[in-house]
Scaffold this active site. Sequence first.
Site, PDB file in Angstrom:
ATOM      1  N   GLU A   1       0.866  -1.180   0.000  1.00 12.83           N
ATOM      2  CA  GLU A   1       0.000   0.000   0.000  1.00 12.83           C
ATOM      3  C   GLU A   1       0.905   1.234   0.000  1.00 12.83           C
ATOM      4  O   GLU A   1       1.797   1.341   0.845  1.00 12.83           O
ATOM      5  CB  GLU A   1      -0.885   0.014   1.236  1.00 12.83           C
ATOM      6  CG  GLU A   1      -1.876  -1.125   1.318  1.00 12.83           C
ATOM      7  CD  GLU A   1      -2.712  -1.045   2.589  1.00 12.83           C
ATOM      8  OE1 GLU A   1      -3.575  -0.147   2.681  1.00 12.83           O
ATOM      9  OE2 GLU A   1      -2.477  -1.857   3.497  1.00 12.83           O
TER      10      GLU A   1
ATOM     11  N   ARG B   1       5.309 -13.592   9.508  1.00 15.08           N
ATOM     12  CA  ARG B   1       5.865 -12.239   9.512  1.00 15.08           C
ATOM     13  C   ARG B   1       7.240 -12.238  10.169  1.00 15.08           C
ATOM     14  O   ARG B   1       7.578 -13.125  10.950  1.00 15.08           O
ATOM     15  CB  ARG B   1       4.961 -11.286  10.308  1.00 15.08           C
ATOM     16  CG  ARG B   1       3.696 -10.886   9.599  1.00 15.08           C
ATOM     17  CD  ARG B   1       2.823 -10.059  10.534  1.00 15.08           C
ATOM     18  NE  ARG B   1       3.486  -8.807  10.870  1.00 15.08           N
ATOM     19  CZ  ARG B   1       3.272  -7.661  10.229  1.00 15.08           C
ATOM     20  NH1 ARG B   1       2.420  -7.619   9.226  1.00 15.08           N
ATOM     21  NH2 ARG B   1       3.872  -6.561  10.595  1.00 15.08           N
TER      22      ARG B   1
ATOM     23  N   LYS C   1       3.484   3.041  11.014  1.00 15.17           N
ATOM     24  CA  LYS C   1       3.605   4.376  10.434  1.00 15.17           C
ATOM     25  C   LYS C   1       3.174   5.438  11.445  1.00 15.17           C
ATOM     26  O   LYS C   1       3.837   6.480  11.600  1.00 15.17           O
ATOM     27  CB  LYS C   1       2.746   4.462   9.169  1.00 15.17           C
ATOM     28  CG  LYS C   1       2.768   5.830   8.517  1.00 15.17           C
ATOM     29  CD  LYS C   1       1.752   5.925   7.388  1.00 15.17           C
ATOM     30  CE  LYS C   1       1.657   7.357   6.859  1.00 15.17           C
ATOM     31  NZ  LYS C   1       0.592   7.524   5.870  1.00 15.17           N
TER      32      LYS C   1
END
Length: 781
Positions: free
Chosen positions: A277, A492, A502
């Site tokens: 993204e 992960r 973020k």
Amino acid sequence: MPVGNEEDVKLFQTIGLSEQKAKETLKNANVTKNLKLAISEAAKHGSITQDTGVLLYHLASKIKNQIADKIPVITNYIVEKKLDSVQRVDAALTYLLANVSNDLDITKFEESCGVGVVVLPERIEEEVEKIIKAHKDEILEKRYRFNSGPLMQQVRNILKWADGKAIKNEFDVQLLDLLGPKVDADLAPVPKQVKQPKDNQTKAKKPEVKEEQKETSTGEKGGAQTISELMKTKVHFHKPGENYKTDGYIVTPNTHNLLQKHLKATGGKVITRFPPEPNGILHIGHAKAININFGYAAAYDGMCYLRYDDTNPEKEEEKFFVGIREMVEWLGYKPAAITHSSDYFEQLCDWAKELIKKGLAYVCHQSSEEIKGFNPPPSPWRDRPIEESLQLFNDMKDGLLEEGEATLRMKVTLEEGKQDPVAYRIKYSPHHRTGDKWCIYPTYDYTHCLCDSIENITHSLCTKEFQSRRSSYYWLCNSLDIYCPVQWEYGRLNVNYTVVSKRKIAKLIEEGIVSDWDDPRLFTLTALRRRGFPPEAINNFCAQMGVTGAQATVDPAALEAAVRDVLNLTAARHMVVLEPIKLTIKNFPQENAIKLTVPDFPNEPERGHHEITFDEIVYIEATDFKEIEEKGFRRLTPKQPVGLKHAGVVVTFESIEKDASGNITNIIVRQDPVSEKNKPKAFIHWVSHPVLASVRLYERLFKHKNPEDTNEVPHGFLSDINPSSKKEIVAYMDNSLAKTAKIYDKFQFERIGFFSVDPDTKPNKLVFNRTVTLKEDTGKI
């Protein structure tokens, strides 16, 4: 052990399994269910032999869920000795998977499994003789140390249905005939190869990596040193076009037709994609995703697209598009094409209307708050008329409804029980590529699999949290009757002592704790590049993590070890002093300074050299002198001389000068040449005629392993900042380094660590970042 389990252990022992193997089998519910059914079917024909038991166990452990209903059929073939080897059972499973939606054609099935095919001993003898003759010279040279395994496999490939034991026996007979009985030399142990010692100064012990789960997605763990090695030897994904062979893949009557069209369009190539993204920067976890997607495609001469998942215009900025591409290329990968989810907005909208027409999607007016969580109330609009949903969806598209007033939802239940995920929502935000054309935007759940289908992706590789979306992935492609890729999940990669969110990094910047997204204390890829991490070290580190379903939580020291391995081979050595103290050689023999030629890599002088200046005044590290003797200290003291690296001299203490505060201002020494009789206990680095540079020394940004864990850090991650995470000092270095250093160049400062030139460097101001110390040093990042 519960009674039921005791009975199952005894049942499994009846087909030849040991008690331990039987207990291990019971830990896998799927294999247990399959094996109990197979034994039940086989028992109808009488007692089960051990050979039959081996094949039944193989069947139970290898069969895919898509064809589990065929266990009775295959079991009957095994009992009747028609499928009498592992190869024939595997062939049966392959055939059934390829024809799962068709009625069983007995003739074609038996033909594909070699039922009734007998390979005569004479045929085996003939093929073995050919193979041995072709490799006769090598066999005679190596005798019984020759590895005949690959040759046996060649014979098996030629004589597909031959008995493996018969092939091995024939090899043994013919090798004995060629070589005769073993002699003493054949029986002697193979001499061990002596490994060359590595540079102990820079080789660090690899820290352990903790795995939080044991389940794997590919059946393989790490152990590879490079991405290419990992993908070719440790990862076993399906071949292009064989999607139907993977667990959980849904086969429809049109699946094989769609797969044939897919193969025609792709030429059978592996095609993957990295789909970030564009609303933030990439971090170390993304490096694993980049390496898996681009690395798998590269390993099989395929293609990998960089596809921006740009379906959320409110959060997307041009700098993120640019930054993502730069980091992909920095890691050494070139996308076969750069695509965007927005490239397909028209097609995605048409497919949404098709879903509505099929009664598989509806317009809903529940608010986002109402449908949040895992047990929201059912939508009262789920069964609204198709024409009504179609009209309302067109109204959404035409801007006749307000944001939040309606969504388009799909009639499917995800694995975790969440019902009817949203496919489209209304957003009156201009898009960076399509402008104001659209006011409805598709969600990840709707977009991702459809873009994969459009782009003919062969392997949709994603992290484990998307496993709960796999059912909707397959459901959506099959509902629209379009090509359906295979979704594979892997664990992960998390790193201790950092945050990658973020929002949280933005907060660190806002509070002035870090300078920007590329602050070297962060684990964003731009930060790691600025700190001096070589991209190949990051790639190798990702390879060492492997491709498993286990979530790996890694200490930063594991990544640093991979960095040292690369920099130790690639970073030129230079002498730099971080804490200078003046040293005057009173008997310096020359009137002028001397120029010395020094190798960039002392153990490989052919790789280049540089010049340094040697004069009567040099500067050494303050820690390389002790005025008061200490046991075990091997450098300069009033009673102990020390060597100066590369200068070929030993300096001996004469006197010391101090200022009014008692600080040392000058150490006066005498020099003598190094000789057999005059060997110092140690050599130290030094600098003469220095150029000043700013050096930034970094330690971990956070004090606790998991600063986001409220149990470890109850007052939040901002309360866990290490106040000593950054220190800036003035260092002394030789002019030769100052003249050649360019931004991002990497060097080893001898005896200190690895350093990289920071982008803050200006023509008259060199700035270096410490990348890593020479050895693992707990607390340093």
